[in-house]
Design a protein around this motif. Structure first.
Motif, PDB file in Angstrom:
ATOM      1  N   LEU A 629       0.830  -1.197   0.000  1.00 10.01           N
ATOM      2  CA  LEU A 629       0.000   0.000   0.000  1.00 10.01           C
ATOM      3  C   LEU A 629       0.866   1.249   0.000  1.00 10.01           C
ATOM      4  CD1 LEU A 629      -2.755   1.397   0.193  1.00 10.01           C
ATOM      5  CD2 LEU A 629      -2.629   1.105   2.677  1.00 10.01           C
ATOM      6  N   PRO A 634      -2.024  -0.662  -4.191  1.00 10.61           N
ATOM      7  CA  PRO A 634      -3.144  -1.097  -3.337  1.00 10.61           C
ATOM      8  C   PRO A 634      -3.866  -2.327  -3.868  1.00 10.61           C
ATOM      9  CG  PRO A 634      -3.726   0.881  -4.550  1.00 10.61           C
ATOM     10  CD  PRO A 634      -2.264   0.676  -4.768  1.00 10.61           C
ATOM     11  N   ALA A 637      -2.179  -5.337  -2.721  1.00  9.00           N
ATOM     12  CA  ALA A 637      -2.362  -5.537  -1.282  1.00  9.00           C
ATOM     13  C   ALA A 637      -3.674  -6.244  -0.977  1.00  9.00           C
ATOM     14  CB  ALA A 637      -2.303  -4.202  -0.553  1.00  9.00           C
ATOM     15  N   LEU A 638      -4.709  -6.039  -1.841  1.00  9.52           N
ATOM     16  CA  LEU A 638      -6.010  -6.652  -1.584  1.00  9.52           C
ATOM     17  C   LEU A 638      -5.940  -8.179  -1.529  1.00  9.52           C
ATOM     18  CD1 LEU A 638      -8.635  -4.594  -3.651  1.00  9.52           C
ATOM     19  CD2 LEU A 638      -8.505  -4.890  -1.171  1.00  9.52           C
ATOM     20  N   VAL A 661      -7.042   0.585   2.033  1.00  9.28           N
ATOM     21  CA  VAL A 661      -6.832   0.172   0.638  1.00  9.28           C
ATOM     22  C   VAL A 661      -8.011   0.613  -0.227  1.00  9.28           C
ATOM     23  CG1 VAL A 661      -6.664  -1.822  -0.902  1.00  9.28           C
ATOM     24  CG2 VAL A 661      -5.273  -1.739   1.183  1.00  9.28           C
ATOM     25  N   LYS A 664      -7.966   4.199  -0.854  1.00 11.16           N
ATOM     26  CA  LYS A 664      -6.969   4.542  -1.869  1.00 11.16           C
ATOM     27  C   LYS A 664      -7.492   4.249  -3.265  1.00 11.16           C
ATOM     28  CE  LYS A 664      -2.536   5.775  -2.398  1.00 11.16           C
ATOM     29  NZ  LYS A 664      -1.974   7.013  -1.838  1.00 11.16           N
TER      30      LYS A 664
END
Length: 707
Positions: A629, A634, A637-638, A661, A664
């Motif tokens: 992130l 992002p 990152a999920l 996230v 963002k």
């Protein structure tokens, strides 16, 4: 006739049967009559075994010591009392001289010297002393384990063998182990079965099942396998007693059994010897404690010259020889014919002894691994040594594999199972470790070794009920054991009762100030309580005790991270990683430090490595998602966060990071929903550390503690 030796036999008999008060009383009577180094040593031994270390130390410190056994006992007392300089003076500092002066006791003297060097932070000398001890006696497992724990590269295949020129008495021990089954049967049958072991031991398993005591040892000077017992202070000139102490009238006394050099060392001669001694002691009521006419002393009985001589052989053989429980009747004075027959029998025994000596000497060169149970024991030690070395160097997966290849009886033993559980713990496989520890607790409820690690596993797993039960059981079992208080500290730490947890961790450190792990846990609790100065002090104490305690190095790194001293944090986490390169948790902390220093590419590579090392550790994935992130990725990152939501559905930090996230990515409604869930799960955390950001170094209560 001087009866010093019967009194010594009785004192050792009391010690062997754990009757310390009686042993001390008799030893004090003997020392009052015979104020000598030998009697002081025996009295000091009684004091030491009874736990009266201060008295033993004072007694030996105030006389001039020349006997190696007495010097060794003084050194033991000094170490217990933390007078390390006095202990070193008693032992000497030249390893070669210590090895020659202390004889068979030399490996133990060197091991004690290594302990002194290690405590006084002369670790190179400590390693040399341990290596010297192993070269003299390859059965010194503790020295091998200590070398591994110190990070020394030791090869079990080189250590656990007998083709070492310094191995001075091991061959004789092995000769004893491979002696014929008849002799072994005699030895084991004559020793009372106090250990619960089957006294009938076959030659194939005697090395593993026979207690490794001095009663089953043999010295180079006396290679006959059945020779066991000798007088505790034999080989010394008779010590004068006061006129009324230890004198027996000779005119009408019965002829007692007088052991020959051979018989006095044979286990089967014990009943005769003790019978004779008890008859003699039965007359002490009239001869010792009441006026008796002066008499001319007869010739002193023949004695072994091994003890307290230049050979420095073991003094404690009698400790392991137990007298059979039977009723003794004073014999009548034998006829002249019987006297002649007795003399003939003694001569025959001496001849038989010489024959046995020749037989043993003739078979000594033919010992091979196929026919030596001693070598079988060395083979087992090599296998265990390879596994333990891997564990000490934190190559835990290999350690588990090697331990599981150990023969089944050894594999099922609590020590091996504890080592396997420790390996799982070091890999952060807390569930697997806890399962093994639970099984150990079930079968060995009074065993405390490794229970501090077990309590930490339960802390990580957040098993409050199990941890509370464990802590309560350990404290009730032994309140003087530091492990019990560590478990109690972990229990209250899990309940977030900081003051009580600190109190119990301090208690553990007070009981065992040299326990590096206890200082490390205390440091972590101070860190969570935001007492950073005290935390750093505890961590530094831990690494001064054990420089390879990576938990303490990790703790220092986390404290510096909280203070945003990222460069110092990176330096210390690298120290921890140098010790435990296979830890995903440590690499996570390194990745965070690198990210904070702006080294995003290096940080992501470090975190990728951490996840690869520990795929099931949610902390590694959480940190990777947080750094992704920050790196402006992002969407990547999920993936980790959705997986974490399934693994830890009630972890507020995961939902909070998901909210960030989605924020963002422009998913405002999803962001608000996850922030709301995070607040519901942990209102205090959301109002405090969650608002400060995702970085665990800024959390009041981090989700994980390093193993």
């Amino acid at each position: 006739m001087i009866v010093q030796e019967p009194i010594q036999v009785i004192i050792w008999d009391c010690l062997n049967n754990y009757e310390y008060d009686n042993a001390i009383f008799l030893a004090e009577r003997l020392h009052a009559e015979v104020t000598s180094e030998e009697s002081a040593f025996l009295l000091g031994t009684c004091y030491y075994r009874a736990g009266r270390v201060n008295e033993a130390h004072h007694l030996l410190q105030n006389i001039s010591l020349t006997l190696p056994q007495a010097r060794f006992l003084l050194a033991k007392c000094s170490v217990d009392l933390k007078s390390y300089k006095d202990a070193e003076v008693a032992l000497g500092s030249n390893l070669d001289i210590v090895a020659s002066e202390f004889g068979e006791q030399a490996p133990y003297a060197l091991q004690l010297l290594a302990k002194i060097y290690n405590i006084t932070e002369r670790r190179n000398k400590a390693a040399d002393a341990h290596r010297k001890a192993l070269s003299l006696n390859p059965f010194m497992w503790k020295s091998f384990a200590q070398l591994c724990n110190m990070g020394e590269k030791v090869d079990p295949h080189q250590v656990f063998q007998i083709n070492n020129s310094d191995f001075s008495f091991g061959v004789s021990t092995l000769v004893n182990l491979v002696s014929n089954s008849e002799n072994i049967s005699i030895i084991n049958t004559n020793i009372p079965n106090n250990t619960g072991m089957n006294p009938t031991v076959t030659p194939n398993n005697v090395a593993l099942r026979t207690p490794m005591t001095m009663s089953t040892s043999i010295t180079p000077e006396t290679q006959v396998p059945v020779k066991r017992m000798h007088s505790v202070f034999s080989g010394m000139a008779p010590i004068p007693f006061s006129p009324s102490f230890g004198m027996l009238p000779m005119e009408e006394s019965p002829v007692m059994y007088t052991p020959t050099l051979t018989d006095s060392n044979e286990q089967k001669a014990i009943p005769k010897i003790v019978n004779s001694l008890r008859v003699q002691m039965g007359q002490l009521k009239d001869a010792v404690f009441s006026p008796a006419p002066r008499c001319t002393l007869g010739p002193a009985p023949r004695r072994s010259s091994r003890l307290f001589s230049n050979n420095n052989s073991s003094y404690s053989v009698k400790e392991n020889n137990k007298s059979p429980s039977r009723k003794f009747v004073a014999p009548k004075s034998p006829s002249r014919k019987n006297k002649q027959r007795s003399a003939k029998n003694l001569k025959t025994n001496s001849v038989d002894s010489n024959e046995r000596n020749k037989n043993i000497e003739s078979i000594t060169p033919t010992i091979t691994p196929k026919n030596s149970n001693g070598l079988a024991l060395l083979n087992l030690l090599r296998e265990l040594g390879e596994a333990y070395k891997s564990l000490a160097f934190l190559d835990c997966k290999n350690a588990i594999k090697l331990f599981q290849e150990i023969p089944i009886r050894q594999l099922n033993s609590p020590w091996v199972q504890t080592m396997i559980a420790r390996a799982h713990y070091e890999l952060a496989q807390f569930e697997a470790a806890a399962k093994i520890f639970t099984d150990i607790r079930k079968h060995y409820p009074n065993r405390t070794e490794g229970m501090d690690i077990y309590s930490t596993c339960l802390w990580h797993l957040q098993r409050e009920a199990q941890l509370s039960a464990l802590a309560q059981e350990l404290v009730e079992l032994d309140r003087s054991n530091s492990i019990a208080w560590l478990a109690a500290g972990n229990c209250f730490s899990l309940h977030k009762e900081r003051e009580t947890a600190l109190k119990f961790f301090k208690r553990a450190v007070q009981i065992e100030p040299d326990a590096a792990y206890a200082h490390a846990l205390l440091g972590h609790e101070y860190a969570v309580a935001e007492e950073t100065d005290k935390a750093l002090a505890s961590f530094r104490t831990a690494v001064s005790i054990d420089p390879r305690n990576y938990v303490a190095w990790f703790g220092i790194a986390t404290v510096y991270a909280r203070q945003e001293r990222w460069k110092a944090s990176e330096v210390h986490i690298r120290r921890a990683l140098a010790i435990h390169p296979h830890s995903g948790v440590l690499r996570c902390q390194l990745g965070l430090a690198q990210a904070a220093l702006g080294k995003m590419d290096r940080a992501l590579a470090t975190l990728e490595r951490a996840v690869a090392l520990d795929t099931e550790n949610p902390l590694c994935r959480f940190h990777r998602a947080s750094v992704l992130l920050r790196a402006g990725r992002p969407q990547d990152a999920l993936t980790d966060l959705h997986l974490l939501k399934d693994i830890a559905p009630r972890e507020s930090l995961v939902y909070y990071l998901l909210g960030k996230v989605h924020n963002k990515l422009g998913n405002s409604h999803l962001a608000l929903m996850h922030f709301s869930w995070a607040t519901d799960l942990d209102p205090k955390g959301t109002g405090g550390h969650i608002k400060e950001g995702f970085d665990p170094s800024k959390q009041e209560d981090p989700p994980e503690r390093s193993t």
